[in-house]
Design a protein around this motif. Sequence first.
Motif, short mmCIF file in Angstrom:
data_model
loop_
_atom_site.label_atom_id
_atom_site.label_comp_id
_atom_site.label_asym_id
_atom_site.label_seq_id
_atom_site.Cartn_x
_atom_site.Cartn_y
_atom_site.Cartn_z
N LEU A 1 0.80 -1.22 0.00
CA LEU A 1 0.00 0.00 0.00
C LEU A 1 0.84 1.27 0.00
O LEU A 1 0.37 2.32 -0.43
CB LEU A 1 -0.92 0.00 1.22
CG LEU A 1 -1.86 -1.22 1.30
CD1 LEU A 1 -2.46 -1.34 2.69
CD2 LEU A 1 -2.96 -1.11 0.26
N ARG A 2 2.06 1.18 0.49
CA ARG A 2 2.88 2.39 0.62
C ARG A 2 4.32 1.97 0.89
O ARG A 2 4.57 1.04 1.65
CB ARG A 2 2.35 3.25 1.77
CG ARG A 2 3.21 4.46 2.16
CD ARG A 2 2.94 5.63 1.25
NE ARG A 2 3.85 6.74 1.53
CZ ARG A 2 3.64 7.70 2.44
NH1 ARG A 2 2.55 7.68 3.17
NH2 ARG A 2 4.51 8.67 2.60
N THR A 3 5.28 2.65 0.25
CA THR A 3 6.69 2.51 0.59
C THR A 3 7.27 3.90 0.81
O THR A 3 6.74 4.89 0.30
CB THR A 3 7.48 1.80 -0.53
OG1 THR A 3 7.33 2.54 -1.76
CG2 THR A 3 6.98 0.37 -0.73
N ALA A 4 8.36 3.99 1.55
CA ALA A 4 9.00 5.28 1.81
C ALA A 4 10.39 5.05 2.38
O ALA A 4 10.62 4.08 3.12
CB ALA A 4 8.18 6.11 2.79
N ILE A 5 11.32 5.91 2.05
CA ILE A 5 12.63 5.90 2.71
C ILE A 5 12.47 6.58 4.07
O ILE A 5 11.99 7.71 4.17
CB ILE A 5 13.70 6.61 1.88
CG1 ILE A 5 14.06 5.76 0.65
CG2 ILE A 5 14.95 6.89 2.71
CD1 ILE A 5 15.15 6.35 -0.21
N TYR A 6 12.85 5.86 5.11
CA TYR A 6 12.71 6.33 6.49
C TYR A 6 14.11 6.58 7.03
O TYR A 6 14.83 5.65 7.39
CB TYR A 6 11.96 5.28 7.31
CG TYR A 6 11.51 5.73 8.68
CD1 TYR A 6 10.28 6.37 8.85
CD2 TYR A 6 12.30 5.51 9.80
CE1 TYR A 6 9.86 6.77 10.11
CE2 TYR A 6 11.89 5.92 11.06
CZ TYR A 6 10.67 6.54 11.21
OH TYR A 6 10.26 6.95 12.45
N ALA A 7 14.50 7.85 7.06
CA ALA A 7 15.89 8.23 7.32
C ALA A 7 16.43 7.80 8.69
O ALA A 7 17.57 7.32 8.77
CB ALA A 7 16.06 9.73 7.13
N PRO A 8 15.70 7.98 9.80
CA PRO A 8 16.31 7.68 11.11
C PRO A 8 16.73 6.22 11.26
O PRO A 8 17.68 5.93 12.00
CB PRO A 8 15.18 8.02 12.10
CG PRO A 8 14.35 9.03 11.40
CD PRO A 8 14.37 8.61 9.96
N LEU A 9 16.05 5.30 10.60
CA LEU A 9 16.42 3.88 10.67
C LEU A 9 17.23 3.43 9.46
O LEU A 9 17.60 2.27 9.37
CB LEU A 9 15.15 3.02 10.79
CG LEU A 9 14.45 3.03 12.14
CD1 LEU A 9 13.12 2.29 12.06
CD2 LEU A 9 15.34 2.40 13.20
#
Length: 311
Positions: A119-127
Amino acid sequence: MAESGAVIVCPARRTKLIALDRMTGQEYWRANIQNPWGTLALSATHVYFLNQHARLDAFDLHRGARLWSTELPGPSGWLHADERSVVVGGWRNYTPLTCLEAATGEVRWTVHLGSAQVLRTAIYAPLQAVAMHQGMEGQIRWLSLHDGHERLTLSLKELQPDSCDVIPRGVFGQEPRGLLVRSGSGNFYRLTGDRAVVEHHQTGQNLLSRPLDERDGQVFFLNRRNEFCVYDLVEQHTLVMERVDHLGVAPLPARRLLDGSYVLGTSSGTLWHFNAAGKRISRRRVCTGVTTELFTDGRTIAFRAFDRIEA
């Protein structure tokens, strides 16, 4: 269109990719591409263009030089990039999730995601991970950008299984831009930090727009009455304005200007301007349809219409 710093990049003239000064429209460079049908992602130094869901080209942001090209198993989609990684795949479950080296285009890892709908993907910077909402179980998973291994799984109550082809791009999870996921008909979760801190926000509205994104502490959306709404993350309050001529459920082309007023571009080609209290200042039809988000600098607004770039 996409932006990085003062540079706006967009496909043009059937086989060109061009970079423009956001304030003046002056052309910095142009480069050859196969055709204008594709997806853009920008970092502070690179431009990535996924052409027809298969060919991925990387260009130098400031000079326009082509740095590398690669053919991916198509149709790929949902292009994301930061300074070290480029991520594609997952869109409509057509292809696995793939992470490439930003500098060379070499494939770092590929993960097959199974049959549950992504349903959704995203680059998650803190991890330093890819955040992924998949399936109906109310879970968000984080896969390491380094090796594709799962770093974290979080279960959230009433997570809304929204599906939308057009999702926000960029880098998420840091305080200026948390990762937002819908919860029920009118609420959403905001995820930030390396421990995925969860905030639960209640808008008091029946949301039409999906998925949600934040800009400078504001979340823009339409409610089910097609009214333009702004939710303030600090005040935790929704400002409801008036019905607008925008169709579809994708994120709204809207921004808050420096004077606190709001500007909205619609699928019908109308620019709406509201003051900080939500009262309409002006409404003007400027084109046949606003097809990108709005890029602002002070009181200058740039966007792409169906056939041309407006500013």
